[in-house]
Design a protein around this motif. Sequence first.
Motif: not given
Length: 197
Positions: A153-159, A170-177, A181-186
């Motif tokens: 659940n690290q992406a939600a924690d980072a948010l 956010w619906t387009d450009v996300l904060p880098e951190e 995390k989202l890319e790791d999940d994907r």
Amino acid sequence: METLAVSPPPAASPTFHQPTHPAVVAFVQWRPPRPGFYKLNFDGSVHHDGSGRASIGGVIRDCYGGTMLAFGETTPHAGVGEVEARALIRGLDLALQTGCNRLVVEGDDLTLVRLLRGESEHTRIPWEMYNHITELLSWFQDVEVQHVYREGNQAADALCHEAYRCSNVWTDVLPEEVWLKLEDDRHGVVHPRFRRA
């Protein structure tokens, strides 16, 4: 008088102190929902350092791991169970607004998840809040609630952490951190879950 030969005492064996290392008890990864569903991951953060800080975060993704939207917002200080529930309510509201009517809801608050699944009556939230959540869940065409370890659940924690810098949806450009995390999940990155031996 007979003299006895005395053998020297055996050399003492060296004593090795094994350092205490965390033991891996599971490998955890975020899994996308099945086709036709979206997944909401949510989390809450509460600081007990006298700062009065608390925040909520969540992300809605499709079956390919693509991000529909993400949110991170500060919220009034409260117990962690109530803050987690606020994150869930915010995420459900946003999912309904964006038309995600078939939803998997995933969080790392096992007490809240078991309550919503009908597996326990133990709760850390007011019943009015529980009723609000169940009403929101009833608006979905199909909905499932499930638990995930915090390592998944690290992406939600980072948010949640991002919310302290900039509360936003956010619906387009996300904060880098968060994006990392989202890319790791994907990409199916696996995270070890540790327990101290």
